[in-house]
Design a protein around this motif. Sequence first.
Motif, PDB file in Angstrom:
ATOM      1  N   ILE A 102      15.081  11.392  31.186  1.00 29.20           N
ATOM      2  CA  ILE A 102      14.877  11.743  29.774  1.00 29.20           C
ATOM      3  C   ILE A 102      13.397  12.022  29.515  1.00 29.20           C
ATOM      4  O   ILE A 102      13.037  12.996  28.833  1.00 29.20           O
ATOM      5  CB  ILE A 102      15.390  10.610  28.864  1.00 29.20           C
ATOM      6  CG1 ILE A 102      16.911  10.454  29.029  1.00 29.20           C
ATOM      7  CG2 ILE A 102      15.044  10.888  27.398  1.00 29.20           C
ATOM      8  CD1 ILE A 102      17.476   9.210  28.378  1.00 29.20           C
ATOM      9  N   LEU A 103      12.528  11.181  30.081  1.00 25.92           N
ATOM     10  CA  LEU A 103      11.086  11.372  29.898  1.00 25.92           C
ATOM     11  C   LEU A 103      10.630  12.688  30.517  1.00 25.92           C
ATOM     12  O   LEU A 103       9.804  13.409  29.936  1.00 25.92           O
ATOM     13  CB  LEU A 103      10.326  10.197  30.513  1.00 25.92           C
ATOM     14  CG  LEU A 103       8.808  10.200  30.305  1.00 25.92           C
ATOM     15  CD1 LEU A 103       8.473  10.088  28.817  1.00 25.92           C
ATOM     16  CD2 LEU A 103       8.146   9.083  31.091  1.00 25.92           C
ATOM     17  N   ASP A 104      11.178  13.018  31.683  1.00 23.18           N
ATOM     18  CA  ASP A 104      10.799  14.262  32.339  1.00 23.18           C
ATOM     19  C   ASP A 104      11.192  15.471  31.489  1.00 23.18           C
ATOM     20  O   ASP A 104      10.499  16.489  31.469  1.00 23.18           O
ATOM     21  CB  ASP A 104      11.464  14.341  33.718  1.00 23.18           C
ATOM     22  CG  ASP A 104      10.861  15.437  34.582  1.00 23.18           C
ATOM     23  OD1 ASP A 104       9.627  15.449  34.743  1.00 23.18           O
ATOM     24  OD2 ASP A 104      11.618  16.299  35.074  1.00 23.18           O
ATOM     25  N   LYS A 105      12.297  15.346  30.766  1.00 24.99           N
ATOM     26  CA  LYS A 105      12.768  16.437  29.901  1.00 24.99           C
ATOM     27  C   LYS A 105      11.937  16.545  28.629  1.00 24.99           C
ATOM     28  O   LYS A 105      11.567  17.655  28.202  1.00 24.99           O
ATOM     29  CB  LYS A 105      14.241  16.204  29.546  1.00 24.99           C
ATOM     30  CG  LYS A 105      14.806  17.221  28.555  1.00 24.99           C
ATOM     31  CD  LYS A 105      16.229  16.855  28.162  1.00 24.99           C
ATOM     32  CE  LYS A 105      16.749  17.810  27.083  1.00 24.99           C
ATOM     33  NZ  LYS A 105      18.103  17.419  26.612  1.00 24.99           N
TER      34      LYS A 105
ATOM     35  N   ARG B 199      -2.990  24.966  27.624  1.00 21.39           N
ATOM     36  CA  ARG B 199      -1.699  24.416  28.043  1.00 21.39           C
ATOM     37  C   ARG B 199      -1.510  24.641  29.542  1.00 21.39           C
ATOM     38  O   ARG B 199      -1.776  25.714  30.069  1.00 21.39           O
ATOM     39  CB  ARG B 199      -0.567  25.081  27.256  1.00 21.39           C
ATOM     40  CG  ARG B 199       0.820  24.525  27.593  1.00 21.39           C
ATOM     41  CD  ARG B 199       1.883  25.222  26.765  1.00 21.39           C
ATOM     42  NE  ARG B 199       3.217  24.823  27.178  1.00 21.39           N
ATOM     43  CZ  ARG B 199       3.859  23.764  26.714  1.00 21.39           C
ATOM     44  NH1 ARG B 199       3.271  23.000  25.804  1.00 21.39           N
ATOM     45  NH2 ARG B 199       5.060  23.448  27.139  1.00 21.39           N
ATOM     46  N   LEU B 200      -1.025  23.616  30.225  1.00 22.54           N
ATOM     47  CA  LEU B 200      -0.781  23.695  31.663  1.00 22.54           C
ATOM     48  C   LEU B 200       0.635  24.206  31.902  1.00 22.54           C
ATOM     49  O   LEU B 200       1.606  23.585  31.482  1.00 22.54           O
ATOM     50  CB  LEU B 200      -0.970  22.317  32.299  1.00 22.54           C
ATOM     51  CG  LEU B 200      -0.790  22.228  33.812  1.00 22.54           C
ATOM     52  CD1 LEU B 200      -1.864  23.049  34.519  1.00 22.54           C
ATOM     53  CD2 LEU B 200      -0.845  20.781  34.261  1.00 22.54           C
ATOM     54  N   GLU B 201       0.741  25.355  32.589  1.00 21.88           N
ATOM     55  CA  GLU B 201       2.051  25.971  32.799  1.00 21.88           C
ATOM     56  C   GLU B 201       2.859  25.253  33.885  1.00 21.88           C
ATOM     57  O   GLU B 201       4.071  25.107  33.775  1.00 21.88           O
ATOM     58  CB  GLU B 201       1.877  27.448  33.165  1.00 21.88           C
ATOM     59  CG  GLU B 201       1.221  28.297  32.078  1.00 21.88           C
ATOM     60  CD  GLU B 201       1.988  28.283  30.762  1.00 21.88           C
ATOM     61  OE1 GLU B 201       3.243  28.209  30.801  1.00 21.88           O
ATOM     62  OE2 GLU B 201       1.347  28.309  29.697  1.00 21.88           O
ATOM     63  N   ASP B 202       2.173  24.828  34.935  1.00 16.71           N
ATOM     64  CA  ASP B 202       2.846  24.188  36.067  1.00 16.71           C
ATOM     65  C   ASP B 202       2.461  22.708  36.106  1.00 16.71           C
ATOM     66  O   ASP B 202       1.345  22.365  36.469  1.00 16.71           O
ATOM     67  CB  ASP B 202       2.446  24.891  37.377  1.00 16.71           C
ATOM     68  CG  ASP B 202       3.109  24.272  38.600  1.00 16.71           C
ATOM     69  OD1 ASP B 202       3.925  23.338  38.445  1.00 16.71           O
ATOM     70  OD2 ASP B 202       2.787  24.718  39.724  1.00 16.71           O
ATOM     71  N   LYS B 203       3.385  21.818  35.750  1.00 16.18           N
ATOM     72  CA  LYS B 203       3.099  20.383  35.712  1.00 16.18           C
ATOM     73  C   LYS B 203       2.595  19.845  37.044  1.00 16.18           C
ATOM     74  O   LYS B 203       1.813  18.903  37.091  1.00 16.18           O
ATOM     75  CB  LYS B 203       4.364  19.595  35.310  1.00 16.18           C
ATOM     76  CG  LYS B 203       4.736  19.672  33.851  1.00 16.18           C
ATOM     77  CD  LYS B 203       5.956  18.778  33.592  1.00 16.18           C
ATOM     78  CE  LYS B 203       6.396  18.846  32.134  1.00 16.18           C
ATOM     79  NZ  LYS B 203       7.582  17.980  31.901  1.00 16.18           N
ATOM     80  N   GLU B 204       3.046  20.454  38.145  1.00 20.83           N
ATOM     81  CA  GLU B 204       2.678  19.936  39.470  1.00 20.83           C
ATOM     82  C   GLU B 204       1.194  20.129  39.782  1.00 20.83           C
ATOM     83  O   GLU B 204       0.665  19.482  40.682  1.00 20.83           O
ATOM     84  CB  GLU B 204       3.530  20.587  40.561  1.00 20.83           C
ATOM     85  CG  GLU B 204       4.930  20.019  40.651  1.00 20.83           C
ATOM     86  CD  GLU B 204       4.950  18.511  40.915  1.00 20.83           C
ATOM     87  OE1 GLU B 204       4.289  18.052  41.863  1.00 20.83           O
ATOM     88  OE2 GLU B 204       5.624  17.799  40.144  1.00 20.83           O
ATOM     89  N   ARG B 205       0.505  21.011  39.045  1.00 23.67           N
ATOM     90  CA  ARG B 205      -0.916  21.199  39.300  1.00 23.67           C
ATOM     91  C   ARG B 205      -1.752  20.053  38.748  1.00 23.67           C
ATOM     92  O   ARG B 205      -2.953  19.989  39.013  1.00 23.67           O
ATOM     93  CB  ARG B 205      -1.387  22.547  38.728  1.00 23.67           C
ATOM     94  CG  ARG B 205      -0.901  23.760  39.496  1.00 23.67           C
ATOM     95  CD  ARG B 205      -1.120  23.664  41.015  1.00 23.67           C
ATOM     96  NE  ARG B 205      -2.493  23.377  41.390  1.00 23.67           N
ATOM     97  CZ  ARG B 205      -3.435  24.279  41.574  1.00 23.67           C
ATOM     98  NH1 ARG B 205      -3.129  25.562  41.451  1.00 23.67           N
ATOM     99  NH2 ARG B 205      -4.653  23.935  41.923  1.00 23.67           N
ATOM    100  N   TYR B 206      -1.126  19.155  37.980  1.00 27.40           N
ATOM    101  CA  TYR B 206      -1.811  17.937  37.545  1.00 27.40           C
ATOM    102  C   TYR B 206      -1.297  16.742  38.360  1.00 27.40           C
ATOM    103  O   TYR B 206      -1.386  15.609  37.937  1.00 27.40           O
ATOM    104  CB  TYR B 206      -1.608  17.707  36.045  1.00 27.40           C
ATOM    105  CG  TYR B 206      -2.581  16.709  35.427  1.00 27.40           C
ATOM    106  CD1 TYR B 206      -3.958  16.879  35.567  1.00 27.40           C
ATOM    107  CD2 TYR B 206      -2.119  15.614  34.710  1.00 27.40           C
ATOM    108  CE1 TYR B 206      -4.840  15.973  35.002  1.00 27.40           C
ATOM    109  CE2 TYR B 206      -2.995  14.703  34.136  1.00 27.40           C
ATOM    110  CZ  TYR B 206      -4.356  14.887  34.284  1.00 27.40           C
ATOM    111  OH  TYR B 206      -5.241  13.975  33.734  1.00 27.40           O
ATOM    112  N   GLN B 207      -0.728  17.043  39.531  1.00 27.52           N
ATOM    113  CA  GLN B 207      -0.319  16.021  40.499  1.00 27.52           C
ATOM    114  C   GLN B 207      -0.980  16.344  41.835  1.00 27.52           C
ATOM    115  O   GLN B 207      -1.175  17.520  42.178  1.00 27.52           O
ATOM    116  CB  GLN B 207       1.205  16.037  40.715  1.00 27.52           C
ATOM    117  CG  GLN B 207       2.051  15.916  39.473  1.00 27.52           C
ATOM    118  CD  GLN B 207       2.212  14.476  38.986  1.00 27.52           C
ATOM    119  OE1 GLN B 207       1.503  13.573  39.414  1.00 27.52           O
ATOM    120  NE2 GLN B 207       3.145  14.264  38.064  1.00 27.52           N
TER     121      GLN B 207
END
Length: 342
Positions: A141-144, A157-165
Amino acid sequence: MKVQDFYFDLPEELIAQEPLPERDMSRLMVLHKSDGRVEHKIFRDIIEYLDEGDCLVLNNSRVIPARLYGIKEDTGANMEFVLLKRIDKDKWETLVKPGKKAKIGSRFVFGEGELKCTVLDSTEAGGRIIEFEYQGVFEQILDKLGQMPLPPYIKKRLEDKERYQTVYSKIEGSAAAPTAGLHFTKELLQKIEEKGVKIAYITLHVGLGTFRPVKVQNIEEHQMHAEFYMIDEENAEIINSAKRNGKRIISVGTTSCRTLETAANEDGYVRPGSGWTDIFIYPGYRFKILDNLITNFHLPESTLIMLVSALAGREKIINAYRIAVEERYRFFSFGDAMFITD
């Protein structure tokens, strides 16, 4: 020491607003702490400075999409919650905006009602303790519904969440990324291992207190926020074996550094275990285990620039930062890197 001792003038346009297309193509400043000498490289050149048997210590914490936007159940007022720390299964310490609308007993709704919460208490720092209600798996739910809690200085705004991982992120729990690790690719890490460099993984869940300004003039009076860390026996032994063999312990990021220094004994060996650390490292600190550090360029007057000054010397750091500004390095979370070496 005074907080203004760690000030430098930073043009706003040097604050990186987005990551580069290729992680390991950011710039790398190599600062030699022995004499203050500076070299200018590309990050993938870091392998040239690592020797067989050295131990590279990485923080494998993974950022959760900790920023939630919802409405107050009775009035429909818009609210923002940032999850800081999990207290138990469904109870969290949070930051809330606007705080005055989040009185004890208030209820809030997120998404189409998949997630709800009640405010249970307030914290000394002005946050709120909340308890969630939902059907199903909270993490899904949190991921959504959640968004990445990017630092306040990143407006884009960051388009790809994985670039902050980081590419090796594994254990969820951080409210901010251990950003020094963002420069590594899986291919670069493989090449580093093939060279004979040992890699150890530790965990420190980064809190938003990382970005909290130092509000006292005398830095010794500053109180650090507490963050949860873990080091298992296998990775502690990788680190300790390198130390026993006279090899360098190289931390990737200030979070790994703080974890190592918290877990190390006076003989410079790491004890496996977990707990909370609020260690504050500033000039005058005697490092127990750390030799070298890979890090990003930090905010003026922050605890992070104080930490790197403790390792390399304040004057050498301030001079290196002056050069970085002149050479138009990119600063902060999505910016370029520095390697503080011998």
